[in-house]
Structures are given as C-alpha cells and as structure tokens.
Motif scaffolding. Structure first.
Motif, PDB file in Angstrom:
ATOM      1  N   LYS A 118      53.012  29.086  75.045  1.00 38.36           N
ATOM      2  CA  LYS A 118      52.789  30.682  75.379  1.00 38.36           C
ATOM      3  C   LYS A 118      52.938  31.372  73.861  1.00 38.36           C
ATOM      4  N   ALA A 119      53.464  30.505  72.961  1.00 35.93           N
ATOM      5  CA  ALA A 119      53.817  31.165  71.466  1.00 35.93           C
ATOM      6  C   ALA A 119      53.392  30.007  70.704  1.00 35.93           C
ATOM      7  N   ILE A 120      52.995  30.079  69.421  1.00 35.91           N
ATOM      8  CA  ILE A 120      52.541  29.256  68.505  1.00 35.91           C
ATOM      9  C   ILE A 120      53.666  28.468  68.250  1.00 35.91           C
ATOM     10  N   ALA A 121      54.929  29.028  68.355  1.00 36.92           N
ATOM     11  CA  ALA A 121      56.175  27.907  68.066  1.00 36.92           C
ATOM     12  C   ALA A 121      56.216  26.610  69.000  1.00 36.92           C
ATOM     13  N   ARG A 122      55.260  26.831  70.109  1.00 33.40           N
ATOM     14  CA  ARG A 122      55.257  25.629  70.968  1.00 33.40           C
ATOM     15  C   ARG A 122      54.196  24.647  70.817  1.00 33.40           C
ATOM     16  N   PHE A 123      53.295  24.943  69.760  1.00 36.08           N
ATOM     17  CA  PHE A 123      52.071  24.190  69.529  1.00 36.08           C
ATOM     18  C   PHE A 123      52.456  22.949  68.961  1.00 36.08           C
ATOM     19  N   THR A 124      51.899  21.746  69.407  1.00 33.31           N
ATOM     20  CA  THR A 124      51.883  20.418  68.967  1.00 33.31           C
ATOM     21  C   THR A 124      50.665  19.920  68.386  1.00 33.31           C
ATOM     22  N   PRO A 125      50.539  18.990  67.287  1.00 30.64           N
ATOM     23  CA  PRO A 125      49.307  18.495  66.906  1.00 30.64           C
ATOM     24  C   PRO A 125      48.803  17.655  68.171  1.00 30.64           C
ATOM     25  N   GLU A 126      49.577  16.765  69.019  1.00 31.60           N
ATOM     26  CA  GLU A 126      49.219  16.029  69.985  1.00 31.60           C
ATOM     27  C   GLU A 126      48.569  16.829  71.256  1.00 31.60           C
ATOM     28  N   GLY A 127      49.107  17.930  71.354  1.00 32.58           N
ATOM     29  CA  GLY A 127      48.916  18.733  72.705  1.00 32.58           C
ATOM     30  C   GLY A 127      47.293  19.017  72.148  1.00 32.58           C
ATOM     31  N   LEU A 128      46.899  19.573  71.075  1.00 30.78           N
ATOM     32  CA  LEU A 128      45.508  19.919  70.451  1.00 30.78           C
ATOM     33  C   LEU A 128      44.844  18.823  70.695  1.00 30.78           C
ATOM     34  N   VAL A 129      44.989  17.703  70.125  1.00 31.37           N
ATOM     35  CA  VAL A 129      44.103  16.559  70.069  1.00 31.37           C
ATOM     36  C   VAL A 129      43.948  16.067  71.510  1.00 31.37           C
ATOM     37  N   ARG A 130      44.842  16.047  72.451  1.00 35.63           N
ATOM     38  CA  ARG A 130      44.605  15.697  73.723  1.00 35.63           C
ATOM     39  C   ARG A 130      43.726  16.258  74.517  1.00 35.63           C
ATOM     40  N   SER A 131      43.843  17.916  74.139  1.00 37.82           N
ATOM     41  CA  SER A 131      43.058  18.813  74.736  1.00 37.82           C
ATOM     42  C   SER A 131      41.467  18.985  74.456  1.00 37.82           C
ATOM     43  N   ILE A 132      41.338  18.562  73.031  1.00 39.29           N
ATOM     44  CA  ILE A 132      39.898  18.392  72.589  1.00 39.29           C
ATOM     45  C   ILE A 132      39.264  17.274  73.198  1.00 39.29           C
ATOM     46  N   GLU A 133      40.060  16.143  73.316  1.00 39.21           N
ATOM     47  CA  GLU A 133      39.798  14.680  73.562  1.00 39.21           C
ATOM     48  C   GLU A 133      39.198  14.968  75.150  1.00 39.21           C
ATOM     49  N   LEU A 134      39.914  15.586  76.069  1.00 40.54           N
ATOM     50  CA  LEU A 134      39.736  15.649  77.434  1.00 40.54           C
ATOM     51  C   LEU A 134      38.974  16.841  77.890  1.00 40.54           C
ATOM     52  N   ASN A 135      38.759  17.934  77.072  1.00 40.41           N
ATOM     53  CA  ASN A 135      38.073  18.947  77.422  1.00 40.41           C
ATOM     54  C   ASN A 135      36.912  19.052  76.790  1.00 40.41           C
TER      55      ASN A 135
END
Ligand SMILES: NC(=O)c1ccc[n+]([C@@H]2O[C@H](COP(=O)([O-])OP(=O)(O)OC[C@H]3O[C@@H](n4cnc5c(N)ncnc54)[C@H](OP(=O)(O)O)[C@@H]3O)[C@@H](O)[C@H]2O)c1
Length: 236
Positions: A90-107
């Motif tokens: 919901k906010a950038i404070a919740r962002f994680t590198p792993e979440g972005l990498v996983r999203s790119i990997e699967l989407n």
C-alpha cells in the motif's frame, strides 16, 4: 483464421483453464496444449493436452515447444500478486526487493521466454495470436490510485515487452497479432483477498468468454494494443 485444425497453447489455472475449455470447444481448434504448474487439472475434452511446465524455466519452455511444428495462438494467463511472504504494497515503506524480483519473474519473464522460443511456431501459422493477460493496474497513464508497486511495475514491464514485440513482429511475423489483455475483476486465488469491495466480480468462465471474443476479432492491423475485457482499449 481459415485454418480448421488450429493448435493453441494456453496457461494459467483460473482464467487460463476457462479459456482452454472454450478454445477446445471451438470447431476450428484441433488441439489445446494447456500448461499447469502445481495441480494437474482434468478436462472434459480430449482435445486438451495438459503438460506440467514452470514458465520461469527457459529449459522447460524449450522442451515444451521442441516437439511442436506450429502454433496458431498462445495465451499466457499466469501471474503473481501475493503469497505468504509477499503482499501488494500500500505504501513504499512495504516494498521489498524480493517482492519486486518475484513479481518480475512471474509476471514479466514467462511472456518473454514464450515469445523467444515459440516465435518459429507462430511463424508457421498463416494467422496467429500472441496474447498475455496483463492487468489494468499495469497502465502507467491509468494509474490514479497508486499502491501495489511491484505488481504494477511488473505488469508495466510486461506491457512494454508486448508493445516492443508487436513492433518487431510487424515485420518479422506480419501474420501474428500481439495483445495485452485486462480480464476484469475475476474470482480466483490471485484476486480472492482483494475482491471484497468489488460489485462486478466475474467468474473465470465469464471473463474467458469476453477475452475470447476480443481475440477472435484481432487481426495484424490491431497488433500491439492493450484491451480490456469489455472490448475497450486501455492506454499503455
Ligand atoms: N483475477 C483478477 O481479478 C485479475 C485482474 C487483473 C489481472 N489478472 C491477471 O490474470 C492472470 C490470471 O490470473 P487468475 O486470476 O486466473 O489467477 P490464478 O488462477 O491464481 O492464476 C495464476 C496462475 O499463474 C500460475 N503460475 C505462477 N507462477 C508460475 C510459474 N512459474 N509457472 C507456471 N505457472 C505459474 C499459477 O500456477 P499455480 O496454480 O500452480 O499456482 C496459476 O495458474 C494473471 O496474470 C493476473 O495478474 C487477474
């Protein structure tokens, strides 16, 4: 398409599975190759051939296309929004590198790998389709609410892949129509935690019916566009 023995490759368990059922019941389709990852489905139609494939594995995709001579259409309906470890931010404070990498990997990655390895199969068809289910939240211009950084960014990257592919294939595969699709809000494991506030949640079958109608109406003059389930065009 005039071909009466089309072969389609379709992926994804909710919307993808519903699409596979609908393509299998189309008279012009002779075979649907359906890929699954974690749970083998059963289909009523003998036209559907289910295969287990990890779409983030280049080797799996090479093996998948290696035994085929021609594909008339590909619809990639896989994707990722959340799991036990990752939730849409919901906010950038919740962002994680792993979440972005996983999203790119699967989407984003599976569509790039499918395009790379299935190119020659689509070229062998007199009229082919290459489509991926994206999401309206991947539209940069349409982003008014914010949030969901990793999902939005990975779908925006997917959209750029598709737009760029359409430009390359306008010359290299002039008979192929490339499309990004928004399926609407659809009941599925991916959307379940987030559909509470929505009034018009479609079943996968309803969404697949709308998406098939859009795909049936595609031609190379319409390549490289982003379509919503209701047939309207979305800004990139
Ligand atoms: N539902 C909605 O309201 C909505 C709205 C906008 C966009 N979308 C998009 O629509 C697409 C389809 O989603 P859905 O709603 O039908 O959800 P879904 O049923 O949860 O489908 C997601 C699929 O992705 C598969 N997958 C994930 N990683 C994979 C991998 N490495 N290899 C192969 N398959 C993999 C999952 O396999 P497993 O079953 O094995 O986990 C599952 O089949 C997604 O791209 C999603 O972003 C959905």
């Amino acid at each position: 398409m005039n071909d009466t023995n089309q072969t389609w490759l379709i992926t994804g368990s909710s919307i993808g599975r519903a699409l596979a059922e609908q393509y299998a019941s189309a008279p012009e389709v002779g075979q649907v190759i359906y890929t699954w990852r974690s749970k083998e489905p059963t289909f009523g139609s003998p036209k559907v051939k289910p295969l287990q494939v990890d779409l983030t594995s280049e080797l799996d995709i090479e093996n998948l296309v290696g035994n085929l001579d021609k594909l008339d259409g590909i619809i990639n309906a896989t994707g990722f929004l959340h799991d036990e470890k990752h939730k849409p931010e919901k906010a950038i404070a919740r962002f994680t590198p792993e979440g972005l990498v996983r999203s790119i990997e699967l989407n984003t990655l599976p569509t790039a790998l499918l395009a790379k390895h299935a190119r020659k199969l689509l070229k062998a068809s007199p009229s082919s389709t290459f489509a991926t289910i994206s999401a309206k939240v991947g539209s940069i211009e349409d982003n008014r609410l914010g949030g969901w950084y990793s999902y939005r960014a990975s779908k925006a990257a997917l959209n750029m892949m598709l737009k760029t592919l359409a430009i390359e294939w306008r010359i290299a595969l002039p008979h192929c129509s490339v499309a990004a699709l928004h399926p609407g809000t659809v009941e599925s494991p991916l959307s379940r935690p987030f559909t509470g506030r929505h009034h018009n949640v479609m079943t996968p079958e309803e969404s697949a019916g709308h998406l098939k109608q859009i795909l049936d109406g595609l031609n190379p003059d319409k390549t490289g566009r982003f379509w919503s389930w209701d047939g309207s065009e979305l800004p990139w």
